[in-house]
Design a protein around this motif. Structure first.
Motif, PDB file in Angstrom:
ATOM      1  N   LYS A   1      35.218 -74.919 -19.827  1.00  0.00           N
ATOM      2  CA  LYS A   1      36.132 -76.058 -19.934  1.00  0.00           C
ATOM      3  C   LYS A   1      37.600 -75.715 -20.142  1.00  0.00           C
ATOM      4  N   ASN A   2      37.978 -74.435 -20.136  1.00  0.00           N
ATOM      5  CA  ASN A   2      39.416 -74.140 -20.204  1.00  0.00           C
ATOM      6  C   ASN A   2      39.750 -72.942 -19.326  1.00  0.00           C
ATOM      7  N   PRO A   3      41.026 -72.708 -19.026  1.00  0.00           N
ATOM      8  CA  PRO A   3      41.398 -71.656 -18.070  1.00  0.00           C
ATOM      9  C   PRO A   3      40.875 -70.270 -18.411  1.00  0.00           C
ATOM     10  N   MET A   4      40.717 -69.931 -19.701  1.00  0.00           N
ATOM     11  CA  MET A   4      40.252 -68.597 -20.055  1.00  0.00           C
ATOM     12  C   MET A   4      38.787 -68.366 -19.658  1.00  0.00           C
ATOM     13  N   SER A   5      38.049 -69.451 -19.397  1.00  0.00           N
ATOM     14  CA  SER A   5      36.676 -69.290 -18.912  1.00  0.00           C
ATOM     15  C   SER A   5      36.645 -68.471 -17.631  1.00  0.00           C
ATOM     16  N   TYR A   6      37.677 -68.627 -16.822  1.00  0.00           N
ATOM     17  CA  TYR A   6      37.679 -68.006 -15.505  1.00  0.00           C
ATOM     18  C   TYR A   6      38.321 -66.619 -15.521  1.00  0.00           C
TER      19      TYR A   6
ATOM     20  N   ARG B   1      36.797 -64.677 -17.759  1.00  0.00           N
ATOM     21  CA  ARG B   1      35.489 -64.053 -18.013  1.00  0.00           C
ATOM     22  C   ARG B   1      34.656 -64.026 -16.749  1.00  0.00           C
ATOM     23  N   LEU B   2      34.693 -65.111 -15.977  1.00  0.00           N
ATOM     24  CA  LEU B   2      33.911 -65.201 -14.738  1.00  0.00           C
ATOM     25  C   LEU B   2      34.693 -64.564 -13.593  1.00  0.00           C
ATOM     26  N   VAL B   3      34.694 -63.238 -13.559  1.00  0.00           N
ATOM     27  CA  VAL B   3      35.415 -62.507 -12.504  1.00  0.00           C
ATOM     28  C   VAL B   3      34.422 -61.642 -11.741  1.00  0.00           C
ATOM     29  N   PRO B   4      34.669 -61.402 -10.444  1.00  0.00           N
ATOM     30  CA  PRO B   4      33.714 -60.646  -9.627  1.00  0.00           C
ATOM     31  C   PRO B   4      33.465 -59.232 -10.147  1.00  0.00           C
ATOM     32  N   HIS B   5      32.253 -58.724  -9.876  1.00  0.00           N
ATOM     33  CA  HIS B   5      31.850 -57.335 -10.145  1.00  0.00           C
ATOM     34  C   HIS B   5      31.745 -57.001 -11.629  1.00  0.00           C
ATOM     35  N   GLN B   6      31.563 -58.031 -12.476  1.00  0.00           N
ATOM     36  CA  GLN B   6      31.335 -57.770 -13.892  1.00  0.00           C
ATOM     37  C   GLN B   6      30.013 -58.435 -14.291  1.00  0.00           C
ATOM     38  N   GLU B   7      29.596 -58.250 -15.563  1.00  0.00           N
ATOM     39  CA  GLU B   7      28.291 -58.761 -15.968  1.00  0.00           C
ATOM     40  C   GLU B   7      28.254 -60.283 -15.972  1.00  0.00           C
ATOM     41  N   ALA B   8      29.375 -60.933 -16.340  1.00  0.00           N
ATOM     42  CA  ALA B   8      29.418 -62.392 -16.257  1.00  0.00           C
ATOM     43  C   ALA B   8      29.327 -62.788 -14.778  1.00  0.00           C
ATOM     44  N   PRO B   9      28.466 -63.739 -14.425  1.00  0.00           N
ATOM     45  CA  PRO B   9      28.160 -63.997 -13.011  1.00  0.00           C
ATOM     46  C   PRO B   9      29.242 -64.789 -12.290  1.00  0.00           C
ATOM     47  N   THR B  10      29.373 -64.530 -10.990  1.00  0.00           N
ATOM     48  CA  THR B  10      30.222 -65.343 -10.116  1.00  0.00           C
ATOM     49  C   THR B  10      29.473 -65.753  -8.851  1.00  0.00           C
ATOM     50  N   ASN B  11      28.394 -65.041  -8.529  1.00  0.00           N
ATOM     51  CA  ASN B  11      27.606 -65.336  -7.333  1.00  0.00           C
ATOM     52  C   ASN B  11      26.455 -66.271  -7.686  1.00  0.00           C
ATOM     53  N   VAL B  12      26.224 -67.270  -6.842  1.00  0.00           N
ATOM     54  CA  VAL B  12      25.161 -68.244  -7.091  1.00  0.00           C
ATOM     55  C   VAL B  12      23.855 -67.664  -6.566  1.00  0.00           C
ATOM     56  N   CYS B  13      23.121 -66.996  -7.474  1.00  0.00           N
ATOM     57  CA  CYS B  13      21.856 -66.376  -7.131  1.00  0.00           C
ATOM     58  C   CYS B  13      21.029 -66.223  -8.403  1.00  0.00           C
ATOM     59  N   TRP B  14      19.782 -65.810  -8.255  1.00  0.00           N
ATOM     60  CA  TRP B  14      18.913 -65.629  -9.411  1.00  0.00           C
ATOM     61  C   TRP B  14      18.014 -64.420  -9.200  1.00  0.00           C
ATOM     62  N   GLY B  15      17.434 -63.921 -10.286  1.00  0.00           N
ATOM     63  CA  GLY B  15      16.565 -62.757 -10.174  1.00  0.00           C
ATOM     64  C   GLY B  15      15.839 -62.482 -11.475  1.00  0.00           C
ATOM     65  N   ASP B  16      14.928 -61.514 -11.416  1.00  0.00           N
ATOM     66  CA  ASP B  16      14.119 -61.128 -12.574  1.00  0.00           C
ATOM     67  C   ASP B  16      14.832 -60.045 -13.374  1.00  0.00           C
TER      68      ASP B  16
ATOM     69  N   LYS C   1      37.140 -65.423 -23.512  1.00  0.00           N
ATOM     70  CA  LYS C   1      37.822 -64.130 -23.309  1.00  0.00           C
ATOM     71  C   LYS C   1      38.991 -64.062 -24.277  1.00  0.00           C
ATOM     72  N   ILE C   2      39.095 -62.937 -25.020  1.00  0.00           N
ATOM     73  CA  ILE C   2      40.188 -62.837 -25.990  1.00  0.00           C
ATOM     74  C   ILE C   2      41.068 -61.615 -25.757  1.00  0.00           C
ATOM     75  N   THR C   3      40.674 -60.748 -24.823  1.00  0.00           N
ATOM     76  CA  THR C   3      41.550 -59.656 -24.409  1.00  0.00           C
ATOM     77  C   THR C   3      40.963 -59.059 -23.138  1.00  0.00           C
TER      78      THR C   3
ATOM     79  N   ALA D   1      34.428 -57.070 -23.742  1.00  0.00           N
ATOM     80  CA  ALA D   1      33.388 -58.062 -23.472  1.00  0.00           C
ATOM     81  C   ALA D   1      33.830 -59.462 -23.866  1.00  0.00           C
ATOM     82  N   GLY D   2      33.595 -60.412 -22.975  1.00  0.00           N
ATOM     83  CA  GLY D   2      33.832 -61.814 -23.299  1.00  0.00           C
ATOM     84  C   GLY D   2      32.595 -62.414 -23.947  1.00  0.00           C
ATOM     85  N   SER D   3      32.736 -63.621 -24.441  1.00  0.00           N
ATOM     86  CA  SER D   3      31.619 -64.302 -25.107  1.00  0.00           C
ATOM     87  C   SER D   3      31.096 -65.433 -24.235  1.00  0.00           C
ATOM     88  N   GLY D   4      29.791 -65.399 -23.978  1.00  0.00           N
ATOM     89  CA  GLY D   4      29.154 -66.460 -23.221  1.00  0.00           C
ATOM     90  C   GLY D   4      28.355 -67.382 -24.131  1.00  0.00           C
ATOM     91  N   LEU D   5      27.800 -68.402 -23.533  1.00  0.00           N
ATOM     92  CA  LEU D   5      26.842 -69.286 -24.198  1.00  0.00           C
ATOM     93  C   LEU D   5      25.683 -69.463 -23.229  1.00  0.00           C
TER      94      LEU D   5
END
Length: 501
Positions: A314-319, A321-336, A260-262, A266-270
């Protein structure tokens, strides 16, 4: 490798020797160096900070070259890894001939080789990144009888001077063409160079994120790889980041893989795609639907997802990006085909339809086996990840799924078939586990689940202890809440971790 792969291979060593890299010998490397007037050799290896390190050798005679390739060299482990003490810090680095490539940036003709670490007794270093991943891969095959393959979607921002012509639309950069996307040619050159180093690339494109800030243009790009043996996947991603940064330096750009840079952009995932293969055949599908084996893999990832963040975020800015109700996931689930989930099952060409003929009526009917393309995708990791730890952790999780007695029930319980954030899913959402919200919380999850990662000797206890200590040291348990409405404080954190991984 088949003949077609050898003939068109972009790696100069492969093209010259006309051999698969897995077949390279010391004699092959010496022959290539001699016949191609190579003057220097670089030994390269990942450090504890997730970046490639380099040791240069000038080649003055064949005897010295033979020594380098046979014996490697000593390095100071305490300067590379936090878990190694200065009092007993000497390590060996030994080149792996299969990783050879010609340095695309060197003015002096140079051959690069990735290395493995060995301890004072000549044994593989138990806590080294590359050896940990190899142990994870071997344990997966031992338990399942299959090969674990992976590939990454490498997202990054390119930062350049602002241009007023053909302005891009904010946050609408997905697959944009030039001239609205300004750094496409840079990305294409990155892809060319990565291929020269042996990287197996699927495609590249511009991504959603683009914005202007302080007179600079930020453009998000992605380079996605093809599935390969998991050990090779880590090497390719490691070298790709090195290539992108070096080429950006030559172009006068800045590049960041930071999660996350601002705020508000959009943040950057891998994202990591995975598949399992036996006798050359993908095991992810059965009669056109996701196989039982694939669902067991997913169940293992559902079970261990909270602690996988310890390797992939691996660093605080990862979290941030991982915030609720956005495209980056926070809920442990899967789908098609669902981008709100943690593990996504992307389209896999499973329909029995000849789309090539439909698009090209003059083509004959084809019986191409498209099942090889099916993967599952873990969406939580980002560019701060330790690539070898992350892929080892995912390998362990998928193996664990085969060892869980209730794996298929876990898979069924955590499946969602629509956007998890829809109001209709409120009850389902309340039942799902959540990813950690900080490095400290991630460390706590790893501490609880460490036993699974230590099974089969994959992650050494010292390595797990070191990761936990590293994450705890950030002291960020309430950081997101404390500064979420303080832009200057957030920017300070961004600058601290801008060149992570």
């Amino acid at each position: 490798m088949n003949n077609e792969q050898l003939i068109m291979n972009a790696n100069e060593v492969v093209a010259f020797l006309q051999k698969s890299p897995k077949e390279f010998t010391k004699a092959d490397i010496m022959y290539f160096i001699r016949e191609n007037d190579i003057e220097m050799v670089n030994l390269m290896y990942p450090g504890g900070d997730g970046k490639l390190k380099t040791l240069n050798f000038v080649i003055t005679d064949l005897a010295y070259l033979d020594t380098i390739l046979t014996c490697g060299e000593r390095v100071d482990g305490s300067s590379l890894f936090s878990f190694i003490q200065a009092g007993s810090s000497d390590l060996y680095v030994l080149p792996r001939f299969s990783t050879a490539f010609v340095d695309p940036f060197a003015e002096i003709p140079t051959l690069c080789l990735l290395c493995s670490y060995f301890d004072k007794d000549g044994n593989p270093l138990e806590s080294s990144p590359e050896h940990t991943l190899r142990k994870a891969s071997e344990a997966f095959t031992k338990v399942t009888g299959m090969e674990f393959q992976a590939m990454g979607e490498l997202e990054y921002y390119v930062i350049s001077e602002d241009e007023e012509v053909f302005p891009a639309i904010d946050q609408r950069g997905y697959h944009e063409s030039a001239p609205y996307a300004k750094t496409n040619s840079f990305r294409q050159m990155c892809m060319k160079y990565i291929a020269k180093t042996g990287g197996q690339i699927k495609y590249g494109h511009s991504e959603v994120g683009n914005f202007k800030q302080d007179g600079l243009v930020y453009e998000q790009n992605e380079i996605e790889f093809l599935p390969v043996r998991v050990e090779d996947a880590a090497d390719q991603l490691m070298v790709a980041k090195w290539v992108i940064r070096n080429l950006a330096y030559e172009y006068g750009y800045d590049v960041t893989f930071a999660p996350k840079i601002t705020t508000g952009k959009a943040g950057s995932g891998l994202h990591i795609h995975m598949r399992i293969v036996k006798d050359g055949k993908n095991q992810m599908l059965s009669k056109g639907v996701l196989s039982e084996k694939a669902r067991k893999m997913i169940a293992g990832m559902m079970e261990l997802a909270p602690s996988i963040t310890a390797f992939g975020n691996k660093n605080p800015m990862s979290y941030f990006r991982l915030v609720p109700h956005q495209e980056a996931p926070t809920n442990v689930c899967w789908g098609d085909r669902n981008r709100s989930v943690l593990v996504r099952v992307p389209l896999g060409w499973a329909a029995d339809v000849d789309m090539c003929k439909a698009a090209n009526p003059n083509e004959p009917k084809t019986d191409y086996d498209t099942s090889i393309k099916q993967t599952v995708e873990m969406r939580s990791p980002d560019g701060s990840a330790d690539l070898y730890q992350l892929l080892a952790g995912l390998c362990v999780a998928c193996r664990h799924g085969f060892e869980m007695k209730d794996a298929l029930k876990v898979a069924e319980k955590t499946y969602v078939n629509v956007n998890i954030h829809d109001k209709a899913n409120a009850k389902k959402l309340a039942q799902l586990a959540q990813l950690p919200d900080s490095c400290e919380a991630s460390a706590d999850c790893l501490k609880k689940q460490r036993k699974v990662f230590e099974e089969y000797g994959v992650f050494s206890p010292a390595m797990i202890d070191g990761i936990i200590a590293q994450l705890k040291a950030y002291k960020d348990k309430t950081l997101r809440k404390d500064i979420e409405k303080k832009p200057k404080e957030i920017q300070k954190q961004v600058e601290t971790y801008f060149h992570c991984g």
